[in-house]
Enzyme design. Structure first.
Site, PDB file in Angstrom:
ATOM      1  CG  HIS A 155      -1.719   1.231   1.406  1.00 32.08           C
ATOM      2  ND1 HIS A 155      -2.951   1.418   0.819  1.00 32.08           N
ATOM      3  CD2 HIS A 155      -1.465   2.376   2.100  1.00 32.08           C
ATOM      4  CE1 HIS A 155      -3.419   2.612   1.143  1.00 32.08           C
ATOM      5  NE2 HIS A 155      -2.537   3.206   1.920  1.00 32.08           N
ATOM      6  CD  GLU A 156       2.156   3.459   3.608  1.00 29.56           C
ATOM      7  OE1 GLU A 156       2.468   4.580   3.162  1.00 29.56           O
ATOM      8  OE2 GLU A 156       1.082   3.245   4.203  1.00 29.56           O
ATOM      9  CG  HIS A 159       0.372   6.234  -0.326  1.00 32.63           C
ATOM     10  ND1 HIS A 159      -0.775   6.834  -0.787  1.00 32.63           N
ATOM     11  CD2 HIS A 159       0.022   5.594   0.830  1.00 32.63           C
ATOM     12  CE1 HIS A 159      -1.776   6.571   0.033  1.00 32.63           C
ATOM     13  NE2 HIS A 159      -1.324   5.809   1.018  1.00 32.63           N
ATOM     14  CD  GLU A 210      -5.108   6.131   2.420  1.00 27.04           C
ATOM     15  OE1 GLU A 210      -5.084   4.920   2.702  1.00 27.04           O
ATOM     16  OE2 GLU A 210      -4.096   6.853   2.479  1.00 27.04           O
TER      17      GLU A 210
END
Length: 276
Positions: A155-156, A159, A210
């Site tokens: 997930h990071e 980003h 997100e």
């Protein structure tokens, strides 16, 4: 006629149309202000994010990397974290899993994990511009499996790859727009980096960003044969941990977890894996 304005001119001798009545200037000014406010709101909600996304893509990776390094240096200097208490074997193992996960991504040569003990700040992981991802001891201790840790890191990585921190800065910083416009002036990176740490302290990604990072993570996990159910379970653990501990810098404070996000990750898993 003081205090009034004409809608249009009428030639001498012509009847004055009823629609062309006198209108008080304050009403004209008020209408103009309403239109201006609507245009500003439209620009902020649509044009600014659109421009930030495209400008972020033009900022060289090396400039982002330098900005991220400056931000981490500032956070450490402000004693947000202590040195990690994880043993070397644990750190090497997590790093090896992370390297395998990100080996074929565009930012692969810039990625790095910064292990930190956050004390009472709780379990968290967050990405800095350029590829550095900070992960706290508590998050690693909280995970039930390695795949759950990898899922959060995926997930990071989303980003990072989608330039979310840079997009956020460009959207909220006039200096950022200037740096992006230059998009190659390395000397300007320091100016933008000075605004970054304070922004990170209150950084809350929008639901849209997100969702983008979640979608990226789910696809990345599936490519590596890891069930997205691991991501769903980790979000549940993080939410429960935040409920048990009164923390102001937990994963939930920077990445709000919703039932919708958990359900989406679990639905992406194979039926036999959805309760893992």
């Amino acid at each position: 006629f003081a205090g009034f304005a004409f809608h249009d001119e009428v030639e001498p001798g012509e009847p004055f149309p009823a629609a062309y009545a006198f209108v008080p200037r304050w009403q004209v000014a008020l209408a103009a202000l309403v239109v201006l406010a609507a245009l500003i709101a439209l620009a902020y909600t649509l044009a600014l994010p659109w421009a930030a996304q495209r400008l972020a893509a033009r900022v060289p990776q090396e400039i982002e990397r330098r900005m991220g390094a400056e931000a981490l240096k500032w956070l450490d200097g402000q004693h947000w974290f202590d040195a990690t208490r994880l043993d070397r074997d644990t750190r090497v193992h997590v790093l090896a899993r992370f390297d395998a996960l990100t080996a074929d991504l565009p930012f692969s040569r810039h990625y790095g994990l910064a292990f930190r003990n956050a004390g009472g700040a709780g379990a968290n992981a967050f990405a800095l511009p350029g590829g550095t991802i900070v992960i706290t001891d508590r998050l690693i201790e909280l995970a039930e499996t390695d795949d759950q840790i990898v899922a959060v890191l995926a997930h990071e990585a989303g980003h990072v790859e989608l330039r979310h921190a840079m997009r956020h800065l460009l959207q909220t910083s006039a200096m950022g727009v200037a740096v992006a416009t230059l998009a190659g002036d390395a000397g300007s990176a320091t100016a933008l980096a000075a605004t970054l740490p304070g922004t990170l302290a209150t950084l809350h990604y929008s639901r849209e960003l997100e969702t983008e990072a979640d979608d990226f993570a789910i696809a990345l996990l599936q490519r590596h044969g890891i069930s997205p159910a691991a991501f769903a379970r980790m979000m549940e653990l993080l939410r429960d941990d935040a409920d048990d501990e009164d923390t102001t810098f937990s994963f939930l404070s920077t990445h709000p977890v919703s039932d919708e996000r958990i359900a989406k990750a679990r639905a992406a898993a194979a039926p036999s894996e959805q309760r893992k």
